[in-house]
Write a protein that holds these residues in place. Sequence first.
Motif, PDB file in Angstrom:
ATOM      1  N   ARG A 144       0.837  -1.194   0.000  1.00 14.76           N
ATOM      2  CA  ARG A 144       0.000   0.000   0.000  1.00 14.76           C
ATOM      3  C   ARG A 144       0.873   1.246   0.000  1.00 14.76           C
ATOM      4  O   ARG A 144       2.076   1.196   0.275  1.00 14.76           O
ATOM      5  CB  ARG A 144      -0.907   0.007   1.242  1.00 14.76           C
ATOM      6  N   LEU A 145       0.251   2.379  -0.273  1.00  9.25           N
ATOM      7  CA  LEU A 145       0.950   3.649  -0.195  1.00  9.25           C
ATOM      8  C   LEU A 145       1.407   3.907   1.235  1.00  9.25           C
ATOM      9  O   LEU A 145       0.724   3.522   2.192  1.00  9.25           O
ATOM     10  CB  LEU A 145       0.042   4.787  -0.658  1.00  9.25           C
ATOM     11  N   GLY A 146       2.543   4.594   1.369  1.00  6.28           N
ATOM     12  CA  GLY A 146       3.013   4.930   2.707  1.00  6.28           C
ATOM     13  C   GLY A 146       2.062   5.858   3.433  1.00  6.28           C
ATOM     14  O   GLY A 146       1.877   5.768   4.652  1.00  6.28           O
ATOM     15  N   ALA A 147       1.425   6.768   2.691  1.00  8.95           N
ATOM     16  CA  ALA A 147       0.444   7.703   3.248  1.00  8.95           C
ATOM     17  C   ALA A 147      -0.785   7.687   2.351  1.00  8.95           C
ATOM     18  O   ALA A 147      -0.680   7.984   1.147  1.00  8.95           O
ATOM     19  CB  ALA A 147       1.014   9.106   3.335  1.00  8.95           C
ATOM     20  N   PRO A 148      -1.961   7.333   2.885  1.00  8.96           N
ATOM     21  CA  PRO A 148      -3.168   7.284   2.052  1.00  8.96           C
ATOM     22  C   PRO A 148      -3.504   8.652   1.456  1.00  8.96           C
ATOM     23  O   PRO A 148      -3.208   9.697   2.036  1.00  8.96           O
ATOM     24  CB  PRO A 148      -4.259   6.841   3.044  1.00  8.96           C
ATOM     25  N   GLY A 174      -5.622   4.112   0.374  1.00 16.10           N
ATOM     26  CA  GLY A 174      -4.191   3.867   0.325  1.00 16.10           C
ATOM     27  C   GLY A 174      -3.771   2.844  -0.699  1.00 16.10           C
ATOM     28  O   GLY A 174      -2.611   2.403  -0.712  1.00 16.10           O
ATOM     29  N   TRP A 175      -4.690   2.422  -1.581  1.00 13.57           N
ATOM     30  CA  TRP A 175      -4.339   1.463  -2.625  1.00 13.57           C
ATOM     31  C   TRP A 175      -3.611   2.196  -3.749  1.00 13.57           C
ATOM     32  O   TRP A 175      -3.762   3.405  -3.941  1.00 13.57           O
ATOM     33  CB  TRP A 175      -5.598   0.784  -3.158  1.00 13.57           C
ATOM     34  N   ARG A 176      -2.846   1.441  -4.535  1.00 12.45           N
ATOM     35  CA  ARG A 176      -2.069   2.019  -5.630  1.00 12.45           C
ATOM     36  C   ARG A 176      -2.919   2.061  -6.905  1.00 12.45           C
ATOM     37  O   ARG A 176      -3.445   1.048  -7.337  1.00 12.45           O
ATOM     38  CB  ARG A 176      -0.788   1.227  -5.850  1.00 12.45           C
ATOM     39  N   LEU A 177      -3.008   3.228  -7.505  1.00 11.62           N
ATOM     40  CA  LEU A 177      -3.899   3.458  -8.632  1.00 11.62           C
ATOM     41  C   LEU A 177      -3.182   3.149  -9.945  1.00 11.62           C
ATOM     42  O   LEU A 177      -2.124   3.722 -10.236  1.00 11.62           O
ATOM     43  CB  LEU A 177      -4.381   4.910  -8.643  1.00 11.62           C
ATOM     44  N   ILE A 178      -3.774   2.246 -10.732  1.00 12.46           N
ATOM     45  CA  ILE A 178      -3.166   1.881 -12.014  1.00 12.46           C
ATOM     46  C   ILE A 178      -4.036   2.283 -13.205  1.00 12.46           C
ATOM     47  O   ILE A 178      -3.580   2.213 -14.346  1.00 12.46           O
ATOM     48  CB  ILE A 178      -2.856   0.378 -12.089  1.00 12.46           C
ATOM     49  N   GLY A 179      -5.274   2.684 -12.976  1.00  9.59           N
ATOM     50  CA  GLY A 179      -6.139   3.046 -14.093  1.00  9.59           C
ATOM     51  C   GLY A 179      -7.457   3.613 -13.621  1.00  9.59           C
ATOM     52  O   GLY A 179      -7.652   3.893 -12.430  1.00  9.59           O
ATOM     53  N   ARG A 180      -8.386   3.752 -14.574  1.00  6.84           N
ATOM     54  CA  ARG A 180      -9.708   4.314 -14.256  1.00  6.84           C
ATOM     55  C   ARG A 180     -10.744   3.701 -15.187  1.00  6.84           C
ATOM     56  O   ARG A 180     -10.434   3.264 -16.304  1.00  6.84           O
ATOM     57  CB  ARG A 180      -9.698   5.838 -14.395  1.00  6.84           C
ATOM     58  N   THR A 181     -11.979   3.671 -14.719  1.00  8.64           N
ATOM     59  CA  THR A 181     -13.078   3.118 -15.493  1.00  8.64           C
ATOM     60  C   THR A 181     -14.320   3.973 -15.325  1.00  8.64           C
ATOM     61  O   THR A 181     -14.478   4.666 -14.300  1.00  8.64           O
ATOM     62  CB  THR A 181     -13.391   1.675 -15.056  1.00  8.64           C
ATOM     63  N   ASP A 182     -15.200   3.910 -16.331  1.00 12.54           N
ATOM     64  CA  ASP A 182     -16.493   4.603 -16.246  1.00 12.54           C
ATOM     65  C   ASP A 182     -17.589   3.679 -15.709  1.00 12.54           C
ATOM     66  O   ASP A 182     -18.749   4.099 -15.599  1.00 12.54           O
ATOM     67  CB  ASP A 182     -16.909   5.112 -17.625  1.00 12.54           C
TER      68      ASP A 182
END
Length: 209
Positions: A144-148, A174-182
Amino acid sequence: MTRRLLPSGESALLVECDGLDEVLALHDALAAERRPGVVELVPAARTVLVAVDPAVLPLESLATWLRRIRVEEAPAATASALGEAVIRVVYDGDDLDETAALLGISPEALVARHLAASWRVAFGGFAPGFGYLVSDDWVFDVPRLGAPRARVPAGSVALAGAFAGVYPRQSPGGWRLIGRTDAVLWDAGRPEPALLAPGRRVRFERASG
């Protein structure tokens, strides 16, 4: 499989399992042999809550069923009944490059592995419509990210630990973002509000930006 049954009010029992694999197997077995009177099956990381109408299925009978059901003969998943959710993703997340570097692969390889994996919803939580997705094809443990973040946009496709997920609404995270969806993950006006119901198969497809 170790099963500890705990009362949960007057119309439900909570089954404690040894881990997520047993939760998934038990959920599938119960769904495949669903008894009259079962109102809801709610899996979590180490438990399955079974809610019933006690007038149809008394808790004593429920307990007997839960102790006797043979998980090893359950189908691999309940996908035939739940169908498959297809989620189209633009892979331009803020954490894509850094996450790939942490895993020792290229961003393109990370996206390819995410697309190729056969996912299913293990359980829901965090927010209405959020599903914790698991896959036997996914070998990564993503820190996870060190800081949300204070705000993660709705529709963000993310990774954490062994899970993938999609944020159904703007929220901290705090999850790592890899993309986006509609895709609309939660709609109270639908017969089934959650697109990612526990047990459902999920397939990601690449979308253009």
